[in-house]
Write an enzyme that holds these catalytic residues in place. Structure first.
Site, PDB file in Angstrom:
ATOM      1  N   VAL A 186      -0.760   4.773   3.905  1.00 30.29           N
ATOM      2  CA  VAL A 186      -1.220   4.222   4.798  1.00 30.29           C
ATOM      3  C   VAL A 186      -0.251   3.114   5.637  1.00 30.29           C
ATOM      4  O   VAL A 186      -0.352   3.105   6.869  1.00 30.29           O
ATOM      5  CB  VAL A 186      -2.331   3.090   4.291  1.00 30.29           C
ATOM      6  N   GLY A 187       0.962   2.712   5.070  1.00 29.86           N
ATOM      7  CA  GLY A 187       1.927   1.685   5.483  1.00 29.86           C
ATOM      8  C   GLY A 187       2.601   2.671   6.583  1.00 29.86           C
ATOM      9  O   GLY A 187       3.027   2.111   7.685  1.00 29.86           O
TER      10      GLY A 187
ATOM     11  N   GLU B 181       3.505  -4.333   2.438  1.00 26.97           N
ATOM     12  CA  GLU B 181       3.766  -4.328   1.147  1.00 26.97           C
ATOM     13  C   GLU B 181       2.911  -3.274   0.359  1.00 26.97           C
ATOM     14  O   GLU B 181       1.740  -3.138   0.240  1.00 26.97           O
ATOM     15  CB  GLU B 181       3.332  -5.726   0.330  1.00 26.97           C
TER      16      GLU B 181
ATOM     17  N   CYS C 133       0.124  -3.582  -7.845  1.00 28.77           N
ATOM     18  CA  CYS C 133       1.358  -3.071  -7.026  1.00 28.77           C
ATOM     19  C   CYS C 133       2.499  -3.195  -7.919  1.00 28.77           C
ATOM     20  O   CYS C 133       3.325  -2.115  -7.921  1.00 28.77           O
ATOM     21  CB  CYS C 133       1.498  -3.724  -5.622  1.00 28.77           C
TER      22      CYS C 133
END
Length: 477
Positions: free
Chosen positions: A230-231, A248, A282
């Site tokens: 997605v980043g 992030e 994460c």
């Protein structure tokens, strides 16, 4: 619950909604609107007006309003904790801890902003010797804050607090699975006195809402915590308008256990680093890299420790591990475990799923050619054990993935740990502890494909603002 646009609680323009489930019970808690492009465009227009209003309010007034918000967070801690636990499946005591951290994050950013000064350029150049040049920090504008499901309160604060205190307006996009707590957080911001056109919250599915927000020239920055996939998409779409992006993203972090380590301590750190928030973190320790001399002892003691963990109702204060965010997420973890076993690993503990609940799982005989040892991030309480013989080998294993968020090293030899840390390609290294660690002031973020930028009280204010130089030419005689 409803979206909030210009201070009003509204449905989507087409009246469509999305059910929010309690993942532990599969019961419907509430529904939220599924925003349309029309709704999103309205929110952006309001935020564009709001950014001009908020930027003109002096910092001390913005700080005063946000201090009132901190008190509201404290007053509503119990309600918010229960709401987060019910829609996320996170155990209640972790939710309460997250709310306590939220107040500290806002307080930290307020205090830091009130002491963030500009600079005066030295008059060391002869042609500029009669000039005075000084800098000020000004807002970026409209910032889209995309909040992940795993720490909705804490990560809302890490994005929204610095954005607001620096004079930006924000549009908040909560996760689809658990948007309710984030909506309440925005409601409390308005109650504290934030102008209604300064903070908006838009609900709906990411591919629709996220894309419409990002692909808009009237947005100035995007702050996302999410997957690397997605980043990358956000970065590509933001490039069209050169939006500032703060990303992030994913991680497959290692915790290295050297042969001189206190094994009981290492087991406790590994366990805590992996089962907190049911492994949905994460920077969680997602690979345990253990010296072969102590590997069997480590595995034996790890299983003994996992046996003592209390499973059950996330709302019960005695529960140690809850469920995943959804049954779909648990099924994905189940598939990844099966895939790893098919590649040759052996499951010696756990490995079973019950709807959204997934047992803590220990996988052994994990080799370097397996996906889990490299780029496959398992977002659940799964502990792959990888053996090593030399310090060099341990570093190579830690560096194998495309990610580089955090790493833990457990050893009694600090000199060795420091030298290893210098070679490990991550944003942060925790010596004598799990890499599942975050201080509100530290520069949280990674290298390689783990993202762009840093979050932390000492750093994000600069990310959320821009420097302008003011030149007073020939002002000196």
């Amino acid at each position: 619950m409803k979206m909030i646009i210009n201070g009003e609680k509204v449905d989507s323009s087409d009246k469509k909604g999305i059910q929010v489930l309690n993942p532990a019970t599969q019961e419907v808690i509430d529904t939220v609107p599924s925003a349309t492009q029309e709704d999103i465009q309205k929110a952006i227009q309001v935020a564009q007006t709001g950014r001009k209003v908020w930027a003109q309010i002096p910092l001390y007034e913005r700080s005063s309003i946000l201090k009132k918000y901190v008190e509201l967070l404290k007053e509503n801690k119990l309600e918010l904790s229960k709401l987060e636990s019910s829609e996320t499946g996170k155990i209640i005591k972790e939710c309460e801890g997250e709310l306590g951290t939220a107040a500290k994050i806002f307080t930290g950013f307020i205090e830091r902003a009130n002491h963030l000064c500009g600079e005066v350029m030295p008059d060391c150049q002869s042609e500029c010797g009669k000039d005075i040049i000084f800098t000020r920090r000004e807002p970026l504008g409209v910032i889209v804050c995309i909040i992940p499901f795993n720490y909705p309160v804490e990560l809302f604060c890490h994005k929204v607090a610095p954005a607001l205190v620096m004079g930006n307006s924000v549009i908040v996009k909560p996760a689809t699975d658990n948007p309710l707590t984030v909506i309440r957080l925005v409601e409390l911001l308005l109650k504290a006195g934030i102008p209604k056109n300064v903070v908006q919250v838009i609900t709906g599915r990411g591919p629709v809402v996220g894309n419409h927000l990002i692909e808009n020239p009237n947005v100035d920055a995007v702050s996302l915590t999410g997957s690397t996939e997605v980043g990358i998409e956000v970065a590509e779409k933001s490039a069209k308008y050169l939006h500032h992006v703060f990303l992030e993203l994913g991680g497959n972090d290692a915790m290295i256990v050297m042969d001189d380590a206190d094994i009981d301590f290492a087991v406790e750190e590994a366990m805590l680093g992996r089962i907190s928030n049911t492994g949905q973190t994460c920077c969680a320790t997602k690979r345990i890299v253990v010296n072969n001399k102590v590997k069997d002892e480590f595995i034996k003691k790890l299983i003994e420790r996992l046996e003592k963990i209390k499973r059950g109702n996330p709302a019960d204060h005695s529960t140690d591990i809850g469920c995943l965010i959804s049954e779909k997420a648990a099924i994905d973890v189940e598939k990844q475990v099966k895939h790893t076993i098919d590649q040759g690993a052996k499951c010696v503990y756990g490995g079973t799923r019950n709807k959204a609940f997934f047992e803590p799982t220990v996988l052994v005989d994990v080799t370097l050619d397996m996906d889990v040892a490299n780029d496959m991030e398992i977002f659940g309480p799964v502990i792959p054990i990888i053996g090593f013989d030399t310090e060099k080998e341990a570093v190579e294993i830690a560096n194998a993935p495309i990610y580089g968020l955090q790493c833990g090293i457990v050893t009694n030899d600090i000199k060795t740990a420091i030298n290893m840390a210098a070679k490990i390609e991550v944003g942060n290294v925790v010596i004598n502890g799990t890499g599942n660690y975050r201080h509100i002031d530290m520069a949280f973020g990674g290298t390689k494909m783990t993202g762009i930028g840093r979050e932390g009280v000492q750093y994000t204010l600069e990310e959320m603002s821009k420097v302008k130089s003011y030149v007073l030419k020939n002002i000196l005689k």
